[in-house]
Design an enzyme around this catalytic site. Structure first.
Site, PDB file in Angstrom:
ATOM      1  N   PHE A 138      -5.432  31.015  21.597  1.00 41.61           N
ATOM      2  CA  PHE A 138      -6.449  30.469  22.503  1.00 41.61           C
ATOM      3  C   PHE A 138      -7.656  30.073  21.674  1.00 41.61           C
ATOM      4  O   PHE A 138      -8.187  30.879  20.923  1.00 41.61           O
ATOM      5  CB  PHE A 138      -6.868  31.501  23.572  1.00 41.61           C
ATOM      6  CG  PHE A 138      -7.857  30.928  24.539  1.00 41.61           C
ATOM      7  CD1 PHE A 138      -7.440  30.167  25.629  1.00 41.61           C
ATOM      8  CD2 PHE A 138      -9.227  31.091  24.338  1.00 41.61           C
ATOM      9  CE1 PHE A 138      -8.358  29.599  26.498  1.00 41.61           C
ATOM     10  CE2 PHE A 138     -10.148  30.527  25.210  1.00 41.61           C
ATOM     11  CZ  PHE A 138      -9.712  29.785  26.296  1.00 41.61           C
ATOM     12  N   ASP A 223     -10.084  31.981  13.599  1.00 45.99           N
ATOM     13  CA  ASP A 223     -10.853  32.079  14.830  1.00 45.99           C
ATOM     14  C   ASP A 223     -11.071  33.567  15.105  1.00 45.99           C
ATOM     15  O   ASP A 223     -10.165  34.268  15.560  1.00 45.99           O
ATOM     16  CB  ASP A 223     -10.070  31.398  15.963  1.00 45.99           C
ATOM     17  CG  ASP A 223     -10.786  31.486  17.313  1.00 45.99           C
ATOM     18  OD1 ASP A 223     -11.667  32.349  17.459  1.00 45.99           O
ATOM     19  OD2 ASP A 223     -10.429  30.703  18.211  1.00 45.99           O
ATOM     20  N   LYS A 252     -18.568  34.940  21.297  1.00 48.07           N
ATOM     21  CA  LYS A 252     -18.515  36.154  22.136  1.00 48.07           C
ATOM     22  C   LYS A 252     -19.583  37.216  21.827  1.00 48.07           C
ATOM     23  O   LYS A 252     -20.652  37.167  22.383  1.00 48.07           O
ATOM     24  CB  LYS A 252     -17.095  36.716  22.134  1.00 48.07           C
ATOM     25  CG  LYS A 252     -16.132  35.777  22.886  1.00 48.07           C
ATOM     26  CD  LYS A 252     -14.927  36.474  23.463  1.00 48.07           C
ATOM     27  CE  LYS A 252     -14.277  35.645  24.542  1.00 48.07           C
ATOM     28  NZ  LYS A 252     -13.359  34.601  24.059  1.00 48.07           N
TER      29      LYS A 252
HETATM   30  C1  LIG Z   1     -13.118  33.130  24.120  1.00 51.20           C
HETATM   31  C2  LIG Z   1     -12.453  32.493  22.976  1.00 51.20           C
HETATM   32  C3  LIG Z   1     -12.686  31.145  22.635  1.00 51.20           C
HETATM   33  C4  LIG Z   1     -13.541  30.235  23.488  1.00 51.20           C
HETATM   34  O1  LIG Z   1     -14.861  30.654  23.572  1.00 51.20           O
HETATM   35  P1  LIG Z   1     -15.805  30.031  24.733  1.00 51.20           P
HETATM   36  O2  LIG Z   1     -17.138  30.627  24.427  1.00 51.20           O
HETATM   37  O3  LIG Z   1     -15.225  30.459  26.042  1.00 51.20           O
HETATM   38  O4  LIG Z   1     -15.783  28.559  24.572  1.00 51.20           O
HETATM   39  C5  LIG Z   1     -12.080  30.639  21.509  1.00 51.20           C
HETATM   40  N1  LIG Z   1     -11.284  31.404  20.739  1.00 51.20           N
HETATM   41  C6  LIG Z   1     -11.029  32.695  21.022  1.00 51.20           C
HETATM   42  C7  LIG Z   1     -10.154  33.495  20.130  1.00 51.20           C
HETATM   43  C8  LIG Z   1     -11.593  33.272  22.164  1.00 51.20           C
HETATM   44  O5  LIG Z   1     -11.303  34.540  22.476  1.00 51.20           O
END
Ligand SMILES: *Cc1c(COP(=O)(O)O)cnc(C)c1O
Length: 399
Positions: A138, A223, A252
């Site tokens: 994600f 990420d 986050k």
């Molecule tokens: C939450 C998340 C995102 C997206 O972040 P947003 O602030 O919602 O755009 C991208 N990568 C990972 C691994 C995430 O957990």
């Protein structure tokens, strides 16, 4: 406003993109929340791995209050003190030399993707632009990060997607090797996949991916938006694997509850960007950076990363105890305070609902996975409360 008023006004005027649980919180402290009726809750979701410092950490609150009264925003047309200090701090605790700030995780990944493409163009020519990501990943909801996201369910209804992305199974090195072409510019991975249900890279996989990237002169983008900043018991999840990425994205937990994202990289990679290549109006503003500086200091000064490792191991031990007792648990996964239970049958929503009735928040993913990503200040006693409630819910389910 009463709870009922909030629900009615939301139904009338807020776009229906979220299926919400029936509660509205009005106050938080540490791992506790209070709803509009004054009821106390125990939070094992932490704003989805955002409130790592605990809700309303006094240091973060004070920094926001103070900065808000001085100056909040000027734009990146001018120098910004808190931005410079935050960048320095992030570089000191990580592999990175340079940082670009934005407002969310998706934007951080957008920056990483643009940076990787520009870097590849500068060094190897424009034909090198493809990015290989993992199934189950994600990376966000903008069109490009949605395309990078390796889960069909998020793609539905939004075609055509962006060109230039490939997906391979996580932890399958040969599949990754086979997917590399002369067009490949980067590999994008979460060291621990979050949204698909807490799925860590295998211990030997990330180092092998790093080697493969070096061999083919590809950038490794990690990420760490969910698994970074102490969540797994170290500052960054990549530290568990003995590798360093070329680019890392954060968001986050970075702002301690305040929105901010970051794309961090080495000097060599950063050199590909020139003024005008990338920008954002709000990114790196005084207020967000002051909040993030305080949030990082809170993690450090209060030993929250050590707590994540210690209490995370305790929680995992408890979950494994339940696994031994309840055959319907298929697997327990986790690292630090990023944990999940996978059932052998649909029922995650029932467990979430059962715990909700006991005023404990956990997060159901799909129909079989229960995720727990509490604030990093969570205690063993709070884990015991969760484990006891889970035992009750699992017992009911098995009966
Ligand atoms: C939450 C998340 C995102 C997206 O972040 P947003 O602030 O919602 O755009 C991208 N990568 C990972 C691994 C995430 O957990």
């Amino acid at each position: 406003m009463t709870y009922q008023e909030i629900v009615e006004l939301t139904a009338e005027h807020v776009m229906y993109t979220y299926k919400r649980l029936p509660v509205a919180f009005v106050r938080g402290e540490g791992c506790k929340l209070w709803d509009a009726e004054g009821q106390e809750w125990l939070d094992f979701v932490g704003g989805i791995a955002v409130c790592s410092q605990g809700h309303c950490h006094p240091k973060v609150v004070a920094a926001i209050r103070e900065q808000a009264g001085l100056i909040m925003h000027t734009s990146n047309l001018y120098y910004i003190g808190p931005q410079a200090r935050l960048a320095e701090k992030l570089c000191r605790i990580s592999f990175a030399d340079k940082v670009f700030f934005c407002n969310s995780g998706a934007e951080a990944n957008e920056a990483a993707i643009k940076l990787a493409r520009k870097y590849a163009e500068v060094h190897y020519g424009p034909q090198r632009h493809e990015i290989i990501a993992a199934r189950g990943s994600f990376h966000g909801r903008t069109m490009t990060t949605l395309t990078a996201t390796g889960q069909e369910k998020f793609h539905q209804h939004f075609h055509p997607l962006m060109p230039g992305f490939e997906h391979v199974d996580l932890n399958d090195l040969e599949a990754l090797r086979a997917a590399i072409t002369p067009q490949t510019c980067a590999v994008l991975l979460e060291p621990v996949q979050g949204e698909s249900g807490v799925r860590p890279c295998a211990a030997e996989y990330l180092p092998a991916v790093r080697e493969l990237c070096d061999e083919h002169e590809l950038l490794l983008i990690l990420d760490e938006i969910q698994c970074g900043l102490g969540r797994t018991g170290k500052w960054f999840a990549y530290e568990h694997y003995g590798v360093k990425p070329d680019i890392m994205t954060l968001a986050k937990a970075l702002g301690g509850g305040f929105p901010i994202g970051a794309c961090a990289c080495t000097d060599q990679v950063a050199a590909a960007f020139e003024p005008g290549d990338h920008a954002t109006t709000f990114g790196g503003n005084h207020l967000a950076c002051a909040a993030a500086l305080a949030a990082l200091e809170a993690l450090e000064e209060e030993g929250l990363i050590e707590n994540s490792a210690r209490v995370g191991a305790y929680l995992r031990g408890g979950l494994q105890g339940l696994e031994a007792k309840f055959p319907l648990i298929r697997e327990v996964r986790g690292m630090g305070l990023m944990a999940a239970l996978e059932l052998d049958r649909p029922g995650a929503a029932d467990i979430q609902a059962e715990l909700f009735d006991r005023q404990i928040l956990v997060n159901a993913i799909g129909d079989r996975i229960v995720r727990m990503v509490p604030p990093l200040c969570v205690t063993e006693a709070e884990c015991d409360r969760l484990l006891e409630a889970l035992e009750g819910a699992l017992g009911k389910m098995e009966a």
